[in-house]
Design an enzyme around this catalytic site. Structure first.
Site, PDB file in Angstrom:
ATOM      1  N   THR A 197      13.074 -11.142  11.059  1.00 42.93           N
ATOM      2  CA  THR A 197      12.802 -10.486   9.806  1.00 42.93           C
ATOM      3  C   THR A 197      11.989 -11.364   8.880  1.00 42.93           C
ATOM      4  O   THR A 197      12.358 -12.490   8.638  1.00 42.93           O
ATOM      5  CB  THR A 197      14.104 -10.032   9.145  1.00 42.93           C
ATOM      6  OG1 THR A 197      13.846  -8.937   8.325  1.00 42.93           O
ATOM      7  CG2 THR A 197      14.752 -11.100   8.355  1.00 42.93           C
ATOM      8  N   SER A 414      -1.410  -5.388  -6.787  1.00 42.70           N
ATOM      9  CA  SER A 414      -1.911  -5.960  -8.041  1.00 42.70           C
ATOM     10  C   SER A 414      -1.283  -7.304  -8.324  1.00 42.70           C
ATOM     11  O   SER A 414      -0.336  -7.705  -7.694  1.00 42.70           O
ATOM     12  CB  SER A 414      -1.625  -5.001  -9.203  1.00 42.70           C
ATOM     13  OG  SER A 414      -0.233  -4.825  -9.360  1.00 42.70           O
TER      14      SER A 414
END
Length: 414
Positions: A197, A414
């Site tokens: 993971t 962003s």
């Protein structure tokens, strides 16, 4: 976060530098626009290590994974360093492998080792060209300032949407020698592993042969990292790697003997704690969820059933709302890829505030909604399932599903 205590094992400070012979560092090189955010990290062993790794099963694999695989094949499973950046995943780029190789070459030159002895990893936005210049310009400083005390700087360098650093280490004894095993991890979203993971780096000074190191990693990942799900998305860059340099001086572990079991338990404790930290820090999460599925006919059935519950968006939403809805749990068990008799199943919900039995023999029970809401208002929730169909048991981990998860991922680039 509650730690699993085990006789013969002691939690210690130091993360990936708890083990003797390891140094680390992290710095801001400019990939991340935030000037106070580390975005480049390194781990280094003074001695050549046995190395093992497991990688994402996503068919789209990041260039760093492809290069790391080739490097470990070339060295026969040995490495001395890890170089890792955040903010840019270096995935789905035409020049991705070239840039990943460049990272290895730049690191190797600064450390005076071979490029094949470097494990490379990246995390961040997919599909954007990775600028190599900031990495090259900051490598000498990154290496010059390495130390055993700067493990936290490396852990900070791999964070993306993570809100906290994730580090843990344990000490244990083999052949009368004190050994240490520690790790660091990153991950908050795009977590639904089928091998590992996100990014996870483990180090140990125990002497372990390559085959035994690989076997221990695979076995422990199966019942820890592979039992974690935040949002059902398997990343392209997932990797768990472990480096063992043998500095502790124990007799090398070469078989599944008593020493191997002691070592594997240490690895389990570290990966378990990191898994729970990853679950608690899921994007937008307010609660860590742990589902225990007991009474299963075999381990694989227990794992599959527990993960099905943890992965359910409806269960996750109910936990966010402190709604003790056993129907959603039974539904998730029912569509799991298992052969279960739901008519034998019991379900209990618990936290530090107590517990409430919500299902017996597959049927919902009457209970106090006020007491149940109080139990589910805590930040660590335990879903306990007994299938009454065998003796196997497994756990899975995740988090609740909140409004903030959508906000974070709607504005991720962003």
């Amino acid at each position: 976060m509650k730690r699993e205590q085990e006789k013969g094992y002691e939690y210690v400070e130091g993360g990936v530098c708890a083990a003797a012979g390891f140094q680390a560092n992290g710095c801001h090189c400019g990939l991340d626009p935030r000037p106070d955010k580390n975005d480049l990290g390194i781990i280094y062993s003074e001695k050549l290590c046995q190395a093992a790794a497991v990688y994402t099963t996503n068919k789209v694999k990041g260039a760093p994974i492809l290069v790391t695989k080739k490097n470990l094949d070339a060295t026969g499973g040995r490495a001395r360093a890890v170089i890792v950046n955040s903010k840019n995943a270096n995935t789905c780029n035409a020049d991705g492998e070239e840039k990943a190789r460049n990272m290895c070459e730049i690191t190797a030159q600064a450390l005076k080792i071979t490029p094949e002895e470097v494990i490379v990893a990246s995390t961040g936005v997919i599909g954007q060209i990775l600028p190599i210049e900031p990495i090259a310009e900051h490598m000498d400083r990154l290496v010059a300032e390495m130390s055993a005390q700067r493990h936290g700087e490396a852990a900070a360098a791999i964070m993306t949407t993570d809100t906290v650093k994730k580090e843990v280490a344990v000490s244990f004894t083999l052949d009368g020698k004190t050994c240490r095993l520690g790790g660091m991890a990153k991950g908050s979203g795009m977590i639904h592993p089928n091998m590992a993971t996100t990014l996870n780096f483990i180090t140990t000074d125990a002497a372990v042969s390559g085959p035994m190191l690989s076997q221990a990693l695979r076995d422990v990942v199966k019942v820890t990292y592979n039992c974690l799900s935040i949002d059902g998305d398997t990343s392209t860059n997932d990797m768990v790697c472990i480096l063992a340099n043998g500095e502790a001086g124990n007799a090398e572990i070469t078989a599944e003997d008593a020493s191997y079991e002691v070592f594997k338990k240490a690895l389990y404790l570290v990966l378990l704690h990191l898994t729970k930290m990853l679950a608690a820090d899921g994007e937008g999460a307010t609660k860590m969820l742990e589902c225990t599925c007991a009474g299963a006919p075999d381990l694989d059935t227990a794992i599959t059933a527990a993960k099905s519950v943890i992965c359910s968006s409806l269960v996750k939403s109910a936990m966010f709302g402190a709604d003790a809805n056993c129907g959603r749990i039974l539904c998730a068990l029912g569509y799991s890829d298992t052969d279960l008799d739901i008519g034998k199943t019991d379900v209990e919900l618990a936290s530090e505030k107590g517990s409430v039995l919500v299902c017996k023999d597959g049927n919902g029970l009457a209970f106090s909604e006020e007491e149940a809401a109080a139990v589910l208002a805590e930040d660590e929730i335990y879903i306990r399932i007994d299938l009454h169909q065998g003796n196997a048991s497994a756990k899975a981990w995740g988090c609740d599903l909140t409004y903030d998860y959508v906000k974070i991922n709607a504005d991720y680039r962003s």
